[in-house]
Design a protein around this motif. Structure first.
Motif, PDB file in Angstrom:
ATOM      1  N   ALA A  28       0.825  -1.210   0.000  1.00 31.77           N
ATOM      2  CA  ALA A  28       0.000   0.000   0.000  1.00 31.77           C
ATOM      3  C   ALA A  28       0.859   1.259   0.000  1.00 31.77           C
ATOM      4  O   ALA A  28       0.519   2.252  -0.645  1.00 31.77           O
ATOM      5  CB  ALA A  28      -0.939  -0.002   1.205  1.00 31.77           C
ATOM      6  N   LEU A  88     -10.465  -3.334   3.580  1.00 28.54           N
ATOM      7  CA  LEU A  88      -9.231  -3.255   4.365  1.00 28.54           C
ATOM      8  C   LEU A  88      -8.568  -1.880   4.256  1.00 28.54           C
ATOM      9  O   LEU A  88      -7.345  -1.774   4.174  1.00 28.54           O
ATOM     10  CB  LEU A  88      -8.247  -4.354   3.952  1.00 28.54           C
ATOM     11  N   CYS A  89      -9.376  -0.829   4.221  1.00 30.40           N
ATOM     12  CA  CYS A  89      -8.821   0.529   4.168  1.00 30.40           C
ATOM     13  C   CYS A  89      -9.463   1.403   5.240  1.00 30.40           C
ATOM     14  O   CYS A  89      -9.837   2.554   4.998  1.00 30.40           O
ATOM     15  CB  CYS A  89      -8.992   1.138   2.784  1.00 30.40           C
ATOM     16  N   GLU A 239      -7.463   5.943  -0.749  1.00 33.59           N
ATOM     17  CA  GLU A 239      -7.605   4.507  -0.476  1.00 33.59           C
ATOM     18  C   GLU A 239      -6.279   3.884  -0.060  1.00 33.59           C
ATOM     19  O   GLU A 239      -6.204   3.167   0.956  1.00 33.59           O
ATOM     20  CB  GLU A 239      -8.136   3.802  -1.721  1.00 33.59           C
ATOM     21  N   GLN A 240      -5.215   4.149  -0.822  1.00 30.96           N
ATOM     22  CA  GLN A 240      -3.922   3.543  -0.511  1.00 30.96           C
ATOM     23  C   GLN A 240      -3.352   4.083   0.802  1.00 30.96           C
ATOM     24  O   GLN A 240      -2.754   3.331   1.572  1.00 30.96           O
ATOM     25  CB  GLN A 240      -2.939   3.781  -1.664  1.00 30.96           C
ATOM     26  N   ARG A 243      -5.354   2.428   3.569  1.00 33.36           N
ATOM     27  CA  ARG A 243      -4.999   1.011   3.693  1.00 33.36           C
ATOM     28  C   ARG A 243      -3.634   0.849   4.375  1.00 33.36           C
ATOM     29  O   ARG A 243      -3.453  -0.042   5.198  1.00 33.36           O
ATOM     30  CB  ARG A 243      -5.004   0.342   2.327  1.00 33.36           C
TER      31      ARG A 243
END
Length: 287
Positions: A28, A88-89, A239-240, A243
């Motif tokens: 990520a 999962l973020c 998002e990244q 995460r």
């Protein structure tokens, strides 16, 4: 109290989980840097086309584009919900869904219906559970936004506004602030007015070739597409980042749990050794 074997298996399981979360955190982090670069690279184009659109909108040509006309003739709202395809973020998708739900209830109370375009699998599932009419959707965009994948779904909503299916078009997405902070926002896409399109410092006059309609149709459509592309880029960078932070927290929690389980394991093992010694001493004394 569980036995030493059970605790040892539990420690091994948590260690395996920590390896996964640590790897996901590193992946990520790498994707986050690339997503931030793409997001920042798209901003100059967005600012420039906004400047051009603002000047054209205030030039008062003989043709008034539908995107620039305020209206409230239809009790219906078009929404574009931008979310992620994967979880999962952290609370990134939850925050945007909470905002959509709040506005949905407000519009429903006012007697307005909703028509949605969903970009991202999480938003699509959420709007379907709400029972909202889905006009178009795009999923599985990957790690890099592609304009050709977005144009079709966005055009459905733009055509809906032009044909009076709804009287305004809103977009929901997560704005990237920094690595540790992402903010859920709602912005009005259509009609273009106020702060969204801006006010130029001076007025420009234009000679349109072939005519004002052809030029405004192209420029304002490209402008809306640029806004959507920028929103998707912001959402992917968010998002990244979210995460990476979530996986780091999971790795840290796993490390803490391993330490606690190791302490319990050592206590159990020491207690078992002490018990065996006591039995040996007791047996020797009895003899």
């Amino acid at each position: 109290m569980p036995g030493t074997k059970e605790i040892r298996n539990k420690i091994k399981s948590v260690q395996n989980t920590r390896k996964i979360t640590k790897a996901m955190e590193m992946v990520a982090a790498s994707k986050m840097r690339k997503a931030q670069e793409r997001m920042r690279a798209a901003r100059p184009y967005g600012e420039k086309i906004r400047n051009v659109a603002a000047h054209i909108a205030h030039a008062n040509p003989e043709y008034r584009h539908p995107f620039l006309v305020d209206r409230d003739s239809v009790p219906r709202v078009g929404v574009i919900v931008i979310s992620t395809d994967k979880g999962l973020c952290g609370g990134l998708n939850t925050n945007i869904q909470r905002m959509v739900l709040q506005k949905y209830k407000e519009w429903e109370t006012q007697g307005e219906k909703i028509e949605a375009c969903c970009i991202g699998n999480k938003g699509l599932g959420f709007m379907q559970r709400l029972g909202v009419e889905i006009a178009s959707h795009v999923t599985q965009l990957g790690d890099r936004p592609q304009m050709e994948r977005l144009i079709g779904a966005v055009k459905v909503m733009l055509d809906g506004y032009i044909t009076d299916r709804f009287d305004r078009l809103m977009v929901f997405y997560t704005k990237f602030v920094n690595t540790m902070k992402q903010e859920a926002v709602m912005e009005q896409l259509l009609p273009l007015s106020g702060e969204r399109i801006g006010t130029p410092e001076g007025s420009w006059d234009y000679i349109y070739e072939p005519d004002a309609k052809a030029v405004l149709d192209q420029v304002l459509t490209r402008y809306i597409e640029a806004l959507i592309f920028q929103a998707v880029s912001e959402n992917m960078a968010s998002e990244q980042s979210a995460r990476m932070v979530a996986m780091k927290a999971a790795s840290d929690n796993a490390a803490t749990l391993i330490d606690e389980l190791t302490l319990v394991y050592n206590k159990n093992r020491q207690a078992a050794i002490t018990k065996e010694l006591a039995e040996i001493v007791g047996g020797a004394a009895a003899v």
